[in-house]
Write an enzyme that holds these catalytic residues in place. Structure first.
Site, PDB file in Angstrom:
ATOM      1  N   ASP A   1      21.333  31.465  44.422  1.00 32.05           N
ATOM      2  CA  ASP A   1      20.788  30.213  43.901  1.00 32.05           C
ATOM      3  C   ASP A   1      20.650  29.127  44.960  1.00 32.05           C
ATOM      4  OD1 ASP A   1      20.578  31.029  41.149  1.00 32.05           O
ATOM      5  OD2 ASP A   1      22.757  31.082  41.154  1.00 32.05           O
TER       6      ASP A   1
ATOM      7  N   HIS B   1      30.871  33.529  44.853  1.00 31.54           N
ATOM      8  CA  HIS B   1      30.343  34.637  44.053  1.00 31.54           C
ATOM      9  C   HIS B   1      31.475  35.492  43.520  1.00 31.54           C
ATOM     10  CE1 HIS B   1      27.783  37.905  42.716  1.00 31.54           C
ATOM     11  NE2 HIS B   1      26.812  37.023  42.779  1.00 31.54           N
TER      12      HIS B   1
HETATM   13  N1  COA Z   1      32.617  25.281  45.571  1.00 29.59           N
HETATM   14  C1  COA Z   1      33.912  24.944  45.830  1.00 29.59           C
HETATM   15  N2  COA Z   1      34.951  25.734  45.566  1.00 29.59           N
HETATM   16  C2  COA Z   1      34.673  26.924  45.026  1.00 29.59           C
HETATM   17  C3  COA Z   1      33.368  27.350  44.740  1.00 29.59           C
HETATM   18  C4  COA Z   1      32.312  26.466  45.032  1.00 29.59           C
HETATM   19  N3  COA Z   1      31.057  26.794  44.781  1.00 29.59           N
HETATM   20  N4  COA Z   1      33.396  28.574  44.200  1.00 29.59           N
HETATM   21  C5  COA Z   1      34.678  28.928  44.146  1.00 29.59           C
HETATM   22  N5  COA Z   1      35.450  27.925  44.650  1.00 29.59           N
HETATM   23  C6  COA Z   1      36.888  27.922  44.739  1.00 29.59           C
HETATM   24  C7  COA Z   1      37.517  27.824  43.363  1.00 29.59           C
HETATM   25  O1  COA Z   1      37.705  26.480  42.963  1.00 29.59           O
HETATM   26  C8  COA Z   1      38.807  28.562  43.553  1.00 29.59           C
HETATM   27  O2  COA Z   1      39.718  27.740  44.176  1.00 29.59           O
HETATM   28  P1  COA Z   1      41.244  27.714  43.633  1.00 29.59           P
HETATM   29  O3  COA Z   1      41.765  29.107  43.906  1.00 29.59           O
HETATM   30  O4  COA Z   1      41.900  26.653  44.433  1.00 29.59           O
HETATM   31  O5  COA Z   1      41.163  27.416  42.174  1.00 29.59           O
HETATM   32  C9  COA Z   1      38.442  29.642  44.568  1.00 29.59           C
HETATM   33  O6  COA Z   1      37.293  29.164  45.268  1.00 29.59           O
HETATM   34  C10 COA Z   1      38.081  30.938  43.880  1.00 29.59           C
HETATM   35  O7  COA Z   1      37.102  30.598  42.907  1.00 29.59           O
HETATM   36  P2  COA Z   1      36.814  31.370  41.582  1.00 29.59           P
HETATM   37  O8  COA Z   1      36.181  30.443  40.615  1.00 29.59           O
HETATM   38  O9  COA Z   1      38.027  32.138  41.183  1.00 29.59           O
HETATM   39  O10 COA Z   1      35.746  32.371  42.110  1.00 29.59           O
HETATM   40  P3  COA Z   1      35.066  33.384  41.223  1.00 29.59           P
HETATM   41  O11 COA Z   1      34.807  34.498  42.139  1.00 29.59           O
HETATM   42  O12 COA Z   1      35.766  33.691  39.994  1.00 29.59           O
HETATM   43  O13 COA Z   1      33.778  32.576  40.747  1.00 29.59           O
HETATM   44  C11 COA Z   1      31.711  31.569  40.798  1.00 29.59           C
HETATM   45  C12 COA Z   1      32.566  32.757  41.253  1.00 29.59           C
HETATM   46  C13 COA Z   1      30.272  31.945  41.029  1.00 29.59           C
HETATM   47  C14 COA Z   1      31.942  31.292  39.305  1.00 29.59           C
HETATM   48  C15 COA Z   1      32.118  30.335  41.586  1.00 29.59           C
HETATM   49  O14 COA Z   1      32.035  30.627  42.959  1.00 29.59           O
HETATM   50  C16 COA Z   1      31.261  29.131  41.272  1.00 29.59           C
HETATM   51  O15 COA Z   1      31.527  28.455  40.281  1.00 29.59           O
HETATM   52  N6  COA Z   1      30.215  28.837  42.101  1.00 29.59           N
HETATM   53  C17 COA Z   1      29.328  27.709  41.863  1.00 29.59           C
HETATM   54  C18 COA Z   1      28.299  28.026  40.804  1.00 29.59           C
HETATM   55  C19 COA Z   1      27.257  28.990  41.302  1.00 29.59           C
HETATM   56  O16 COA Z   1      26.697  28.831  42.372  1.00 29.59           O
HETATM   57  N7  COA Z   1      26.978  29.972  40.466  1.00 29.59           N
HETATM   58  C20 COA Z   1      25.983  30.988  40.761  1.00 29.59           C
HETATM   59  C21 COA Z   1      26.630  32.290  41.047  1.00 29.59           C
HETATM   60  S1  COA Z   1      25.467  33.501  41.554  1.00 29.59           S
END
Ligand code: COA
Length: 393
Positions: A320, A263
């Site tokens: 979700d 998140h």
């Molecule tokens: N599964 C595996 N790895 C994940 C992950 C997931 N669901 N969510 C984040 N990570 C990892 C990223 O790859 C990143 O790793 P890195 O530093 O090696 O690149 C690290 O955790 C930080 O992720 P980041 O994308 O910067 O987190 P964020 O806070 O910007 O993004 C989301 C948040 C929601 C975009 C992200 O967690 C995600 O894509 N989740 C899956 C989709 C989802 O469930 N969306 C609904 C949100 S309510």
């Protein structure tokens, strides 16, 4: 000169771009409030209609106010015949979120109050949008399967009405009650991507239908509202609890994300997941099949442990994750998972549009206009010199 530097803030993390009185997310404490009320209390004690009223009118309704509000929603549920005819022209394989986005834009063509754009007329348009979004989602599902849309039932509340319009049968009250809780939980979440989109469009003084339509486009993405359907795809692909471990290892090894985890704001598990997880279990027990809940539970613990082992940090479960197995057990088709999110979140979007455009005499409306850092070409120290087309290689 340093004072003039614009700090690059990719993804706007941690940037506060406006004040709001609508909701607050405390990502460290795992606390979500709508207009001061804890989500746990609203989910257990208020209906979606009460919450929609709270978001729109800044207070919980009295019994008399709620009755009037429900009457307004009931009168606004029906769709214009032209719009139903237009839905029938869409290809059956069109994505439900695309159809919903287009249909919301078309609703603007039918709103006689559109040119007025006063606070009061925008509130009436907001009520229409809350009422009609549910009807649109149910109607599209039926139309794409060659069925006639079902007229709303004035006897039923919002959640029950949606299920009724979907299946043409009075829903099980327990399932309607569960959907009502889901609608409460998804109604609002501060400046998430789709709400930001709605506010950004509203900041240009475009009308509320344009703002909601943009928000629907934003919600459709799999990193936002689209994640709930992707979670279900994942559960179906995994199929059995004993396949969870290898699935996680494969996905992490390939650098793919596990949908429903992570998140942008919460550093602890999403408070809404604590409500949805037990509901998913109860619903599974009700239909005599807890498989999707069981896989979800195991997936959560396995993925969290594997993530921690790989990255030395925790990953959280988001809204979700358990809504997928819950909706599935409730008999909601997977292609409607994200549209159902929109059926609820529209209440938050419209509250934000009204706050953005009519916050009050003291608030000065501001056009959203961030900056970017140009990292493209100049073809040298100066700007590129223009080459006529006949001289280009
Ligand atoms: N599964 C595996 N790895 C994940 C992950 C997931 N669901 N969510 C984040 N990570 C990892 C990223 O790859 C990143 O790793 P890195 O530093 O090696 O690149 C690290 O955790 C930080 O992720 P980041 O994308 O910067 O987190 P964020 O806070 O910007 O993004 C989301 C948040 C929601 C975009 C992200 O967690 C995600 O894509 N989740 C899956 C989709 C989802 O469930 N969306 C609904 C949100 S309510």
């Amino acid at each position: 000169m340093d004072d003039c530097k614009i700090i690059l803030n990719t993804g706007l993390r941690g940037v506060k771009i406006a004040q709001t009185r609508i909701s607050d997310v405390d990502g460290d404490a795992g606390r979500l409030i709508y207009r001061g009320y804890l989500i746990q209390e609203l989910a257990s004690r208020a209906t979606f209609e009460e919450v929609a009223y709270l978001l729109l009118f800044e207070k919980l309704p009295s019994q008399a106010e709620l009755l009037i509000f429900k009457g307004q929603l009931s009168r606004e549920r029906e769709l214009p015949a032209d719009l139903i005819a237009a839905l029938k022209t869409r290809p059956a394989n069109a994505l439900a979120m695309d159809v919903l986005q287009a249909a919301v834009s078309m609703l603007a063509n039918h709103d006689p109050e559109l040119p007025q754009c006063t606070r009061d007329s925008t509130i009436r348009m907001a009520i229409r949008l809350i009422a009609k979004t549910a009807t649109l989602v149910a109607a599209w599902r039926r139309i794409r399967h060659g069925l006639e849309p079902v007229m709303p039932n004035p006897e039923l509340d919002h959640a029950a009405n949606f299920l009724y319009m979907l299946k043409k049968e009075t829903p099980d009250p327990e399932i309607a009650g569960f959907l009502d809780v889901c609608l409460v939980l998804h109604a609002e979440h501060s400046f998430n991507a789709s709400t930001f989109a709605a506010r950004e469009v509203a900041s240009t003084r475009a009308h509320i239908y344009a703002a909601v339509s943009a928000a629907i486009g934003s919600l459709s993405g799999e990193l936002h509202g689209g994640a709930n359907a992707r979670v279900m795809d994942m559960l179906l692909k995994i199929g059995t609890p004993d396949a969870v471990e290898s699935y996680i290892q494969t996905e992490f090894a390939a650098g793919r994300k596990i949908m429903g985890l992570g998140h942008a704001v919460y550093n602890v598990d999403d408070p809404r997941a604590f409500i949805l997880a037990p509901m998913s279990k109860i619903m599974g027990e009700k239909i005599g099949d807890t498989r999707w809940y069981d896989i979800s539970k195991l997936l959560e613990t396995t993925a969290k442990a594997a993530f921690n082992q790989r990255k030395g940090m925790d990953i959280v479960v988001n809204v979700d994750f358990y809504s997928a197995s819950l909706y599935y057990a409730m008999g909601i088709p997977v292609d409607l998972f994200t549209p159902v999110f929109a059926v609820s979140r529209v209440a938050g979007w419209v509250a934000h549009v009204i706050e953005e455009q009519y916050a009050g005499a003291s608030a000065k409306p501001v056009l959203y206009r961030p900056e970017s850092e140009y990292v493209g070409d100049y073809c040298g120290p100066e700007t590129c010199s223009f080459t006529p087309i006949e001289n280009r290689s």
